[in-house]
Design a protein around this motif. Structure first.
Motif, PDB file in Angstrom:
ATOM      1  N   PHE A  96     146.837  83.731  29.401  1.00  0.00           N
ATOM      2  CA  PHE A  96     148.174  83.848  29.118  1.00  0.00           C
ATOM      3  C   PHE A  96     148.446  83.742  27.896  1.00  0.00           C
ATOM      4  CE2 PHE A  96     152.766  82.342  28.866  1.00  0.00           C
ATOM      5  CZ  PHE A  96     153.196  84.045  29.433  1.00  0.00           C
ATOM      6  N   LEU A  97     149.101  85.376  27.706  1.00  0.00           N
ATOM      7  CA  LEU A  97     149.726  85.555  26.403  1.00  0.00           C
ATOM      8  C   LEU A  97     148.321  86.191  25.376  1.00  0.00           C
ATOM      9  CD1 LEU A  97     151.795  83.238  25.185  1.00  0.00           C
ATOM     10  CD2 LEU A  97     152.396  85.863  26.462  1.00  0.00           C
ATOM     11  N   LYS A  98     146.822  86.047  25.743  1.00  0.00           N
ATOM     12  CA  LYS A  98     145.522  86.719  24.956  1.00  0.00           C
ATOM     13  C   LYS A  98     145.767  86.073  23.494  1.00  0.00           C
ATOM     14  CE  LYS A  98     145.128  91.028  27.552  1.00  0.00           C
ATOM     15  NZ  LYS A  98     144.926  92.343  27.299  1.00  0.00           N
ATOM     16  N   PRO A  99     145.612  84.667  22.894  1.00  0.00           N
ATOM     17  CA  PRO A  99     146.509  84.555  22.107  1.00  0.00           C
ATOM     18  C   PRO A  99     144.579  84.161  21.214  1.00  0.00           C
ATOM     19  CG  PRO A  99     145.813  82.015  23.979  1.00  0.00           C
ATOM     20  CD  PRO A  99     145.990  83.802  24.632  1.00  0.00           C
ATOM     21  N   SER A 100     144.693  84.443  20.089  1.00  0.00           N
ATOM     22  CA  SER A 100     143.864  84.005  19.080  1.00  0.00           C
ATOM     23  C   SER A 100     143.917  83.185  17.915  1.00  0.00           C
ATOM     24  CB  SER A 100     143.664  85.920  18.844  1.00  0.00           C
ATOM     25  OG  SER A 100     144.404  86.005  17.626  1.00  0.00           O
ATOM     26  N   ASN A 146     141.416  87.939  -9.525  1.00  0.00           N
ATOM     27  CA  ASN A 146     141.825  86.244  -9.464  1.00  0.00           C
ATOM     28  C   ASN A 146     142.679  85.506  -8.638  1.00  0.00           C
ATOM     29  OD1 ASN A 146     142.124  84.432 -11.648  1.00  0.00           O
ATOM     30  ND2 ASN A 146     143.613  84.698 -12.496  1.00  0.00           N
ATOM     31  N   ILE A 147     141.985  85.533  -7.417  1.00  0.00           N
ATOM     32  CA  ILE A 147     142.648  85.534  -6.412  1.00  0.00           C
ATOM     33  C   ILE A 147     141.765  84.286  -5.669  1.00  0.00           C
ATOM     34  CG2 ILE A 147     144.000  85.477  -4.282  1.00  0.00           C
ATOM     35  CD1 ILE A 147     145.471  87.456  -5.655  1.00  0.00           C
ATOM     36  N   ILE A 148     141.952  83.038  -5.750  1.00  0.00           N
ATOM     37  CA  ILE A 148     141.337  82.749  -3.968  1.00  0.00           C
ATOM     38  C   ILE A 148     142.799  81.793  -3.382  1.00  0.00           C
ATOM     39  CG2 ILE A 148     140.124  80.308  -3.344  1.00  0.00           C
ATOM     40  CD1 ILE A 148     138.912  79.945  -6.570  1.00  0.00           C
ATOM     41  N   SER A 149     142.212  82.905  -1.781  1.00  0.00           N
ATOM     42  CA  SER A 149     142.999  82.907  -0.950  1.00  0.00           C
ATOM     43  C   SER A 149     142.509  82.222   0.253  1.00  0.00           C
ATOM     44  CB  SER A 149     143.849  83.741  -0.609  1.00  0.00           C
ATOM     45  OG  SER A 149     142.732  84.746   0.097  1.00  0.00           O
ATOM     46  N   HIS A 150     143.919  80.666   0.963  1.00  0.00           N
ATOM     47  CA  HIS A 150     143.646  80.509   3.205  1.00  0.00           C
ATOM     48  C   HIS A 150     144.642  80.665   3.155  1.00  0.00           C
ATOM     49  CE1 HIS A 150     140.568  77.181   0.726  1.00  0.00           C
ATOM     50  NE2 HIS A 150     141.699  77.298  -0.396  1.00  0.00           N
ATOM     51  N   ARG A 151     143.988  81.471   4.438  1.00  0.00           N
ATOM     52  CA  ARG A 151     144.727  82.220   5.709  1.00  0.00           C
ATOM     53  C   ARG A 151     144.335  81.341   6.995  1.00  0.00           C
ATOM     54  NH1 ARG A 151     143.856  88.437   7.861  1.00  0.00           N
ATOM     55  NH2 ARG A 151     146.076  88.906   9.085  1.00  0.00           N
ATOM     56  N   VAL A 152     145.357  81.259   7.651  1.00  0.00           N
ATOM     57  CA  VAL A 152     145.104  81.179   8.876  1.00  0.00           C
ATOM     58  C   VAL A 152     146.562  82.238   9.498  1.00  0.00           C
ATOM     59  CG1 VAL A 152     145.886  79.503  10.914  1.00  0.00           C
ATOM     60  CG2 VAL A 152     145.100  78.890   8.138  1.00  0.00           C
ATOM     61  N   GLU A 153     145.706  82.256  10.412  1.00  0.00           N
ATOM     62  CA  GLU A 153     146.412  83.337  11.608  1.00  0.00           C
ATOM     63  C   GLU A 153     146.757  83.574  12.815  1.00  0.00           C
ATOM     64  OE1 GLU A 153     146.498  88.804  12.173  1.00  0.00           O
ATOM     65  OE2 GLU A 153     145.521  87.374  13.073  1.00  0.00           O
ATOM     66  N   LEU A 154     147.701  83.325  13.272  1.00  0.00           N
ATOM     67  CA  LEU A 154     147.882  83.089  14.908  1.00  0.00           C
ATOM     68  C   LEU A 154     148.936  84.534  15.859  1.00  0.00           C
ATOM     69  CD1 LEU A 154     148.208  81.276  17.586  1.00  0.00           C
ATOM     70  CD2 LEU A 154     150.597  79.947  16.752  1.00  0.00           C
ATOM     71  N   LYS A 155     147.546  85.094  16.669  1.00  0.00           N
ATOM     72  CA  LYS A 155     147.758  85.923  17.213  1.00  0.00           C
ATOM     73  C   LYS A 155     148.424  86.078  19.166  1.00  0.00           C
ATOM     74  CE  LYS A 155     145.282  89.753  16.321  1.00  0.00           C
ATOM     75  NZ  LYS A 155     144.865  90.933  16.258  1.00  0.00           N
ATOM     76  N   GLY A 156     148.809  87.119  19.447  1.00  0.00           N
ATOM     77  CA  GLY A 156     149.456  86.873  20.779  1.00  0.00           C
ATOM     78  C   GLY A 156     149.613  87.969  20.993  1.00  0.00           C
ATOM     79  N   TYR A 157     149.741  88.499  23.169  1.00  0.00           N
ATOM     80  CA  TYR A 157     150.669  89.621  23.678  1.00  0.00           C
ATOM     81  C   TYR A 157     151.696  89.393  24.477  1.00  0.00           C
ATOM     82  CZ  TYR A 157     146.331  92.407  20.542  1.00  0.00           C
ATOM     83  OH  TYR A 157     145.675  93.177  20.893  1.00  0.00           O
ATOM     84  N   LEU A 158     152.461  89.308  23.997  1.00  0.00           N
ATOM     85  CA  LEU A 158     154.149  89.589  24.556  1.00  0.00           C
ATOM     86  C   LEU A 158     153.964  90.208  25.585  1.00  0.00           C
ATOM     87  CD1 LEU A 158     157.032  88.635  22.165  1.00  0.00           C
ATOM     88  CD2 LEU A 158     155.646  86.996  23.161  1.00  0.00           C
ATOM     89  N   GLU A 160     150.859  94.087  27.250  1.00  0.00           N
ATOM     90  CA  GLU A 160     150.075  94.843  27.101  1.00  0.00           C
ATOM     91  C   GLU A 160     150.287  95.723  26.472  1.00  0.00           C
ATOM     92  OE1 GLU A 160     146.831  95.268  28.099  1.00  0.00           O
ATOM     93  OE2 GLU A 160     147.399  93.475  29.575  1.00  0.00           O
ATOM     94  N   SER A 161     151.214  96.065  25.656  1.00  0.00           N
ATOM     95  CA  SER A 161     151.901  97.111  24.860  1.00  0.00           C
ATOM     96  C   SER A 161     152.253  96.122  23.435  1.00  0.00           C
ATOM     97  CB  SER A 161     152.296  98.253  25.629  1.00  0.00           C
ATOM     98  OG  SER A 161     153.693  97.495  25.981  1.00  0.00           O
ATOM     99  N   PHE A 162     153.368  94.669  23.091  1.00  0.00           N
ATOM    100  CA  PHE A 162     153.394  94.491  22.074  1.00  0.00           C
ATOM    101  C   PHE A 162     153.072  93.446  22.299  1.00  0.00           C
ATOM    102  CE2 PHE A 162     158.195  92.056  21.764  1.00  0.00           C
ATOM    103  CZ  PHE A 162     157.997  92.496  20.365  1.00  0.00           C
ATOM    104  N   GLU A 163     152.008  93.252  20.432  1.00  0.00           N
ATOM    105  CA  GLU A 163     151.737  91.939  19.354  1.00  0.00           C
ATOM    106  C   GLU A 163     152.372  91.337  18.633  1.00  0.00           C
ATOM    107  OE1 GLU A 163     148.704  92.776  16.711  1.00  0.00           O
ATOM    108  OE2 GLU A 163     147.516  93.037  18.262  1.00  0.00           O
ATOM    109  N   VAL A 164     152.227  90.479  19.005  1.00  0.00           N
ATOM    110  CA  VAL A 164     152.995  89.425  17.516  1.00  0.00           C
ATOM    111  C   VAL A 164     151.750  88.842  16.815  1.00  0.00           C
ATOM    112  CG1 VAL A 164     155.374  89.420  18.612  1.00  0.00           C
ATOM    113  CG2 VAL A 164     153.787  87.908  19.111  1.00  0.00           C
ATOM    114  N   SER A 165     152.779  88.362  15.798  1.00  0.00           N
ATOM    115  CA  SER A 165     151.099  87.331  14.893  1.00  0.00           C
ATOM    116  C   SER A 165     152.075  87.168  14.106  1.00  0.00           C
ATOM    117  CB  SER A 165     150.117  88.525  14.538  1.00  0.00           C
ATOM    118  OG  SER A 165     150.922  89.259  13.291  1.00  0.00           O
ATOM    119  N   LEU A 166     151.143  85.280  14.037  1.00  0.00           N
ATOM    120  CA  LEU A 166     152.202  84.536  12.002  1.00  0.00           C
ATOM    121  C   LEU A 166     151.179  84.427  11.097  1.00  0.00           C
ATOM    122  CD1 LEU A 166     154.995  83.377  11.856  1.00  0.00           C
ATOM    123  CD2 LEU A 166     153.410  81.501  12.374  1.00  0.00           C
TER     124      LEU A 166
END
Length: 246
Positions: A96-100, A146-158, A160-166
């Motif tokens: 449900f919501l095709k989460p990643s 001059n950057i070291i970065s950590h990224r965490v992304e949570l993504k899903g689909y409300l 078939e045509s509406f994608e949201v991510s944080l």
């Protein structure tokens, strides 16, 4: 600066599981310069060798991997730098919501002020937020060197045509010497640049129109705030864009 770029890519993509290739980019002419502790050097002659490997749905598990490496040097100057990112994630297209969920570690080398060689990574014409860019707000302040970065992304689909991510980004400096960055933070007292949280929405109105909405909040860390006696405000960006394509 009349800067010109030339390059090419040799790539393989089976549109299923593998997207791999290697790119070469160079600056054959132009008057753009790098600011270094030893003075200015010309960007003319700079080149990048950039291999890439992306794997999707590894073993049918939904696991995916994204990685690129960039070796940077200059035929006319004492310059060498390295940058890379390595990310691993899990996508469940049948849920449900095709989460990643995706985690990425990225490294963009900084300059060693005690060395005669210039070592700060130049992101060239990097844009977007997907791979090399480290935060919408921080990009305007720190660039991508001059950057070291950590990224965490949570993504899903409300739908078939509406994608949201944080997205959550935490950034720190590789070295205290920040030559090539903005003048107020050329020499750092600490390495913590800060963190940024970004919400994105993509709505495909139809086959020809895409709406993109972004809200991004960034809190500067001690590496930035200690460069100013009166402190620094937090930053918030809002963006709304309509894309048309055929």
């Amino acid at each position: 600066t009349n800067t010109n770029y030339a390059g090419g890519t040799l790539a393989y993509n089976d549109n299923k599981t593998i997207d791999a290739g290697i790119s070469y980019i160079t600056v054959p002419s132009g008057s753009s310069m790098y600011s270094t502790p030893q003075g200015k050097i010309s960007k003319k002659g700079m080149y990048v060798i950039n291999p890439k490997l992306w794997l999707e749905d590894i073993g049918g598990t939904g696991l995916f991997l994204k990685s690129e490496y960039a070796y940077q040097s200059n035929r006319n100057a004492n310059m060498k730098s390295n940058a890379y990112y390595l990310g691993i994630g899990l996508q469940k297209s049948k849920w449900f919501l095709k989460p990643s969920l995706y985690y990425r570690y990225a490294f963009m080398q900084g300059d060693d002020s005690t060395s005669e060689r210039y070592e700060r990574f130049d992101p060239i014409l990097t844009g977007g937020l997907g791979n090399w860019v480290q935060g919408i707000n921080f990009r305007k302040v720190t660039g991508n060197g001059n950057i070291i970065s950590h990224r965490v992304e949570l993504k899903g689909y409300l739908s078939e045509s509406f994608e949201v991510s944080l997205d959550y980004f935490h950034l720190s400096a590789d070295t205290y010497s920040n030559h090539g960055g903005l003048p107020p933070i050329t020499n750092l007292k600490e390495k913590d640049f800060g963190y940024e949280i970004t919400f994105q929405s993509r709505y495909y109105i139809n086959n020809n129109f895409l709406f993109l909405g972004i809200i991004s909040y960034a809190k500067p860390g001690n590496a930035i705030t200690k460069a100013f006696d009166e402190g620094v405000y937090n930053w918030t960006s809002y963006q709304a864009a309509l894309f048309m394509f055929f």
